[in-house]
Scaffold this active site. Sequence first.
Site, PDB file in Angstrom:
ATOM      1  N   GLU A  32      63.180  20.428  11.604  1.00 49.76           N
ATOM      2  CA  GLU A  32      62.758  19.129  11.565  1.00 49.76           C
ATOM      3  C   GLU A  32      61.367  18.598  10.866  1.00 49.76           C
ATOM      4  OE1 GLU A  32      62.708  14.850  14.177  1.00 49.76           O
ATOM      5  OE2 GLU A  32      62.799  17.033  15.463  1.00 49.76           O
ATOM      6  N   ASP A 106      56.745   8.180   8.750  1.00 47.24           N
ATOM      7  CA  ASP A 106      55.692   7.470   8.488  1.00 47.24           C
ATOM      8  C   ASP A 106      55.795   6.887   6.980  1.00 47.24           C
ATOM      9  OD1 ASP A 106      54.128   8.225  10.743  1.00 47.24           O
ATOM     10  OD2 ASP A 106      52.911   9.666   9.870  1.00 47.24           O
ATOM     11  N   THR A 180      66.791   9.978  18.125  1.00 49.08           N
ATOM     12  CA  THR A 180      65.246  10.479  18.587  1.00 49.08           C
ATOM     13  C   THR A 180      64.007   9.784  18.815  1.00 49.08           C
ATOM     14  OG1 THR A 180      64.371   9.329  16.405  1.00 49.08           O
ATOM     15  CG2 THR A 180      65.506  11.026  15.464  1.00 49.08           C
ATOM     16  N   GLU A 181      62.896   9.227  19.095  1.00 45.01           N
ATOM     17  CA  GLU A 181      62.640   8.775  20.363  1.00 45.01           C
ATOM     18  C   GLU A 181      62.745   7.010  19.308  1.00 45.01           C
ATOM     19  OE1 GLU A 181      61.656  11.769  20.081  1.00 45.01           O
ATOM     20  OE2 GLU A 181      61.865  12.242  22.254  1.00 45.01           O
ATOM     21  N   TYR A 182      62.071   7.113  18.007  1.00 47.42           N
ATOM     22  CA  TYR A 182      61.659   5.950  17.405  1.00 47.42           C
ATOM     23  C   TYR A 182      62.726   5.728  17.132  1.00 47.42           C
ATOM     24  CZ  TYR A 182      57.270   6.925  15.762  1.00 47.42           C
ATOM     25  OH  TYR A 182      55.390   6.832  15.607  1.00 47.42           O
ATOM     26  N   GLU A 183      64.382   6.064  16.885  1.00 47.74           N
ATOM     27  CA  GLU A 183      65.398   5.204  16.931  1.00 47.74           C
ATOM     28  C   GLU A 183      65.744   4.579  18.581  1.00 47.74           C
ATOM     29  OE1 GLU A 183      68.438   8.634  15.818  1.00 47.74           O
ATOM     30  OE2 GLU A 183      70.210   6.981  15.433  1.00 47.74           O
TER      31      GLU A 183
HETATM   32  N1  SAH Z   1      61.107  12.604  14.473  1.00 50.45           N
HETATM   33  C1  SAH Z   1      59.902  11.315  15.637  1.00 50.45           C
HETATM   34  C2  SAH Z   1      58.352  10.959  15.370  1.00 50.45           C
HETATM   35  C3  SAH Z   1      58.592  10.313  14.135  1.00 50.45           C
HETATM   36  S1  SAH Z   1      56.648   9.603  13.565  1.00 50.45           S
HETATM   37  C4  SAH Z   1      60.674  10.199  15.926  1.00 50.45           C
HETATM   38  O1  SAH Z   1      62.036  10.242  14.952  1.00 50.45           O
HETATM   39  O2  SAH Z   1      60.921   9.963  16.567  1.00 50.45           O
HETATM   40  C5  SAH Z   1      56.247  10.583  12.288  1.00 50.45           C
HETATM   41  C6  SAH Z   1      55.762  11.758  12.750  1.00 50.45           C
HETATM   42  O3  SAH Z   1      55.522  12.528  11.341  1.00 50.45           O
HETATM   43  C7  SAH Z   1      54.592  12.241  13.617  1.00 50.45           C
HETATM   44  O4  SAH Z   1      54.351  12.156  14.624  1.00 50.45           O
HETATM   45  C8  SAH Z   1      53.926  12.327  12.608  1.00 50.45           C
HETATM   46  O5  SAH Z   1      51.978  12.609  13.113  1.00 50.45           O
HETATM   47  C9  SAH Z   1      54.540  13.303  11.903  1.00 50.45           C
HETATM   48  N2  SAH Z   1      53.436  13.725   9.983  1.00 50.45           N
HETATM   49  C10 SAH Z   1      53.172  12.653   9.930  1.00 50.45           C
HETATM   50  N3  SAH Z   1      53.161  13.653   7.934  1.00 50.45           N
HETATM   51  C11 SAH Z   1      53.259  15.035   8.461  1.00 50.45           C
HETATM   52  C12 SAH Z   1      53.359  15.957   7.995  1.00 50.45           C
HETATM   53  N4  SAH Z   1      52.614  15.672   6.518  1.00 50.45           N
HETATM   54  N5  SAH Z   1      53.660  17.068   8.056  1.00 50.45           N
HETATM   55  C13 SAH Z   1      53.449  16.957   9.538  1.00 50.45           C
HETATM   56  N6  SAH Z   1      53.705  16.008  10.200  1.00 50.45           N
HETATM   57  C14 SAH Z   1      54.374  14.769   9.628  1.00 50.45           C
END
Ligand code: SAH
Length: 200
Positions: A32, A106, A180-183
């Site tokens: 992941e 993001d 996921t937390e965001y979901e």
């Molecule tokens: N997957 C989690 C968090 C989503 S937020 C959820 O669904 O709850 C997106 C996360 O991706 C952030 O914590 C950010 O730090 C990470 N992220 C963004 N670009 C990244 C990269 N290039 N490499 C590693 N992590 C990254």
Amino acid sequence: MRMRKKKHREARLAACECVHFGRGFEMPAYLEIGCGKGGFICATALANPELNFVAVERNPDVMLLAMERAVSLGLANLRFIIGDAENLAEYFKPDEVSGIYLNFSDPWHKNCHAHKRLTHARYLDIYKIIMAPQAKLVIKTDNLPFFNYTLRSLQANNFDIISQTRDLYSCEDLYNNVQTEYEQKFISEGVKICRVEACI
Ligand code: SAH
């Protein structure tokens, strides 16, 4: 994910040494990228003790929470890499990864930041190298512009789309969905979840 520097971060990370990814961890594994607080990958690893998992996250403050969760659950089949996905080829050999999950990455909505999106060609090229021939790339997002961009980018980079939906929770088959937390946050706000599954 914005988060203040955690107190005693370095000492706490050191205390999670047993879940840092390193040589000797058995491959192949599912990956992941951007695991945040680790709810998804910990629950998935717990439900599939016969499979191996690696979570990558570049923000050490949020990663610390994921690692502490894995330690408290005693997960032997999950390891963590604190770093950027652009360096993945340094950690994995070609074809070593059984599948990749991108959950609520993001969206980087400005075009001038498109190269930072985890579904930009420069990242897809790395995934293609480390993914095994049968591996799937599974992407969930709440963000429609990012989803549309991702579909275009996958097609332009010769991924085959296996399935896609702009409303995951209207599907009869939820593909054993793990939230996921965001979901959880988006669902509570009534936002629809998009999902695409692709292979090379
Ligand atoms: N997957 C989690 C968090 C989503 S937020 C959820 O669904 O709850 C997106 C996360 O991706 C952030 O914590 C950010 O730090 C990470 N992220 C963004 N670009 C990244 C990269 N290039 N490499 C590693 N992590 C990254």
